[in-house]
Write a protein that holds these residues in place. Sequence first.
Motif, PDB file in Angstrom:
ATOM      1  N   LYS A 124       0.847  -1.182   0.000  1.00 45.67           N
ATOM      2  CA  LYS A 124       0.000   0.000   0.000  1.00 45.67           C
ATOM      3  C   LYS A 124       0.888   1.239   0.000  1.00 45.67           C
ATOM      4  N   VAL A 125       0.359   2.323  -0.537  1.00 47.56           N
ATOM      5  CA  VAL A 125       1.142   3.549  -0.644  1.00 47.56           C
ATOM      6  C   VAL A 125       1.330   4.155   0.738  1.00 47.56           C
ATOM      7  N   SER A 126       2.568   4.502   1.064  1.00 50.60           N
ATOM      8  CA  SER A 126       2.881   5.079   2.367  1.00 50.60           C
ATOM      9  C   SER A 126       2.399   6.528   2.450  1.00 50.60           C
ATOM     10  N   SER A 127       1.953   6.919   3.626  1.00 49.48           N
ATOM     11  CA  SER A 127       1.524   8.298   3.846  1.00 49.48           C
ATOM     12  C   SER A 127       2.712   9.254   3.889  1.00 49.48           C
ATOM     13  N   ALA A 128       3.936   8.725   3.831  1.00 44.20           N
ATOM     14  CA  ALA A 128       5.124   9.578   3.778  1.00 44.20           C
ATOM     15  C   ALA A 128       5.262  10.277   2.426  1.00 44.20           C
ATOM     16  N   ASN A 129       4.537   9.769   1.424  1.00 42.73           N
ATOM     17  CA  ASN A 129       4.557  10.383   0.100  1.00 42.73           C
ATOM     18  C   ASN A 129       3.658  11.617   0.060  1.00 42.73           C
ATOM     19  N   HIS A 130       3.896  12.441  -0.959  1.00 45.72           N
ATOM     20  CA  HIS A 130       2.980  13.521  -1.298  1.00 45.72           C
ATOM     21  C   HIS A 130       2.199  13.118  -2.540  1.00 45.72           C
ATOM     22  N   GLU A 131       1.120  13.833  -2.797  1.00 42.69           N
ATOM     23  CA  GLU A 131       0.299  13.555  -3.975  1.00 42.69           C
ATOM     24  C   GLU A 131       0.695  14.487  -5.117  1.00 42.69           C
ATOM     25  N   LEU A 132       1.035  13.901  -6.247  1.00 45.93           N
ATOM     26  CA  LEU A 132       1.222  14.658  -7.479  1.00 45.93           C
ATOM     27  C   LEU A 132      -0.032  14.395  -8.311  1.00 45.93           C
ATOM     28  N   ILE A 133      -0.857  15.423  -8.462  1.00 44.94           N
ATOM     29  CA  ILE A 133      -2.187  15.240  -9.050  1.00 44.94           C
ATOM     30  C   ILE A 133      -2.220  15.830 -10.452  1.00 44.94           C
ATOM     31  N   PHE A 134      -2.614  15.014 -11.426  1.00 47.87           N
ATOM     32  CA  PHE A 134      -2.771  15.441 -12.811  1.00 47.87           C
ATOM     33  C   PHE A 134      -4.255  15.562 -13.125  1.00 47.87           C
ATOM     34  N   ALA A 135      -4.628  16.654 -13.759  1.00 45.07           N
ATOM     35  CA  ALA A 135      -6.022  16.882 -14.128  1.00 45.07           C
ATOM     36  C   ALA A 135      -6.103  17.043 -15.643  1.00 45.07           C
ATOM     37  N   HIS A 136      -7.010  16.301 -16.266  1.00 44.23           N
ATOM     38  CA  HIS A 136      -7.109  16.284 -17.727  1.00 44.23           C
ATOM     39  C   HIS A 136      -8.487  16.762 -18.183  1.00 44.23           C
ATOM     40  N   ASN A 137      -8.484  17.391 -19.357  1.00 42.63           N
ATOM     41  CA  ASN A 137      -9.721  17.789 -20.029  1.00 42.63           C
ATOM     42  C   ASN A 137     -10.616  18.648 -19.131  1.00 42.63           C
ATOM     43  N   CYS A 138     -10.007  19.612 -18.470  1.00 42.31           N
ATOM     44  CA  CYS A 138     -10.761  20.487 -17.579  1.00 42.31           C
ATOM     45  C   CYS A 138     -11.449  21.596 -18.384  1.00 42.31           C
ATOM     46  N   THR A 139     -12.682  21.885 -18.033  1.00 43.20           N
ATOM     47  CA  THR A 139     -13.377  23.030 -18.632  1.00 43.20           C
ATOM     48  C   THR A 139     -13.131  24.291 -17.825  1.00 43.20           C
ATOM     49  N   VAL A 140     -12.840  24.112 -16.537  1.00 40.91           N
ATOM     50  CA  VAL A 140     -12.489  25.225 -15.657  1.00 40.91           C
ATOM     51  C   VAL A 140     -11.179  24.858 -14.951  1.00 40.91           C
ATOM     52  N   ARG A 141     -10.254  25.811 -14.891  1.00 36.75           N
ATOM     53  CA  ARG A 141      -8.948  25.543 -14.293  1.00 36.75           C
ATOM     54  C   ARG A 141      -9.040  25.578 -12.771  1.00 36.75           C
ATOM     55  N   PRO A 142      -8.793  24.453 -12.091  1.00 36.79           N
ATOM     56  CA  PRO A 142      -8.845  24.434 -10.622  1.00 36.79           C
ATOM     57  C   PRO A 142      -7.762  25.320 -10.024  1.00 36.79           C
ATOM     58  N   SER A 143      -8.029  25.882  -8.882  1.00 42.34           N
ATOM     59  CA  SER A 143      -7.097  26.767  -8.205  1.00 42.34           C
ATOM     60  C   SER A 143      -5.815  26.027  -7.828  1.00 42.34           C
ATOM     61  N   GLY A 144      -4.677  26.662  -8.102  1.00 44.27           N
ATOM     62  CA  GLY A 144      -3.389  26.113  -7.713  1.00 44.27           C
ATOM     63  C   GLY A 144      -2.753  25.200  -8.744  1.00 44.27           C
ATOM     64  N   TYR A 145      -3.510  24.777  -9.760  1.00 45.48           N
ATOM     65  CA  TYR A 145      -2.973  23.868 -10.775  1.00 45.48           C
ATOM     66  C   TYR A 145      -2.167  24.645 -11.818  1.00 45.48           C
ATOM     67  N   LYS A 146      -1.091  24.012 -12.309  1.00 34.98           N
ATOM     68  CA  LYS A 146      -0.251  24.601 -13.340  1.00 34.98           C
ATOM     69  C   LYS A 146      -0.468  23.874 -14.659  1.00 34.98           C
ATOM     70  N   LYS A 147      -0.380  24.634 -15.758  1.00 37.15           N
ATOM     71  CA  LYS A 147      -0.517  24.019 -17.070  1.00 37.15           C
ATOM     72  C   LYS A 147       0.700  23.168 -17.401  1.00 37.15           C
ATOM     73  N   ILE A 148       0.447  22.051 -18.055  1.00 31.72           N
ATOM     74  CA  ILE A 148       1.528  21.242 -18.620  1.00 31.72           C
ATOM     75  C   ILE A 148       1.696  21.722 -20.051  1.00 31.72           C
ATOM     76  N   ALA A 149       2.776  22.420 -20.317  1.00 35.73           N
ATOM     77  CA  ALA A 149       2.927  23.144 -21.582  1.00 35.73           C
ATOM     78  C   ALA A 149       2.702  22.256 -22.805  1.00 35.73           C
ATOM     79  N   CYS A 150       3.309  21.074 -22.795  1.00 35.80           N
ATOM     80  CA  CYS A 150       3.201  20.231 -23.983  1.00 35.80           C
ATOM     81  C   CYS A 150       1.833  19.574 -24.104  1.00 35.80           C
TER      82      CYS A 150
END
Length: 240
Positions: free
Chosen positions: A117-143
Amino acid sequence: MKPNAMLLFLVQLLSSLSSITQAANDYQQNCESKSCGNLNNVTYPFWIRDKQPDYCGFPAFELRCDDEKNASINVEQEHYIVRNISYESQTITLARPSHEGCFAPRNNLSLSLPPFKVSSANHELIFAHNCTVRPSGYKKIACHSHKKSLVVLGGAYGTPDDDGIFGSCHTAVRPVLTFPGAKVEEYIKLLASEFLLDWAAPNCSECRASNGQCGYNNDTWKFMCICADGSHWRNCCKCS
């Protein structure tokens, strides 16, 4: 029985017992710890394919040692490099193979079943795809700008603030161990960094205390204690 016949019988019996004992000893010694690259003393519940028989550890803990002396493991049908195994804390440190070009995962690392199981010592790297509205704090993936793919570095892994669908976005969460000064813009570097899994396996201490070698019975699909006189369920002393 004539004396000569009795003597012959005893010699054959002792020879047979010696062969059985030697076979049992070989069976046990086959599971002595092995090394692969930077991994030393690999032992139960892990085992190294082509260096140790498959009864030396549980199937899910199978490691492979490549020509470059890297130990690797398959988890959830994905291939990872093994950087470290801690038997004390029961954790395994993994690294992802490098990715060429623009890479943005579209699925979670989903570990819903043991032994990992994934350890809680990790952080979450969250990818969001096909968004109609840009969530706060998210950065664009240029490519991936034409596909409206975004990324954010979240908090401790397992924080119950995202269920895989973020509003109008489809999200994928990957665990990462962050490094000093880590920025979400360096998401490729974060993806290539290590992450930590917890693991669980049947306790081996009772078997080892009785001079046994822990292993896995492929016929019963259960733990076994490999002893000088063969395999037993828990230990070599036959006291339980």
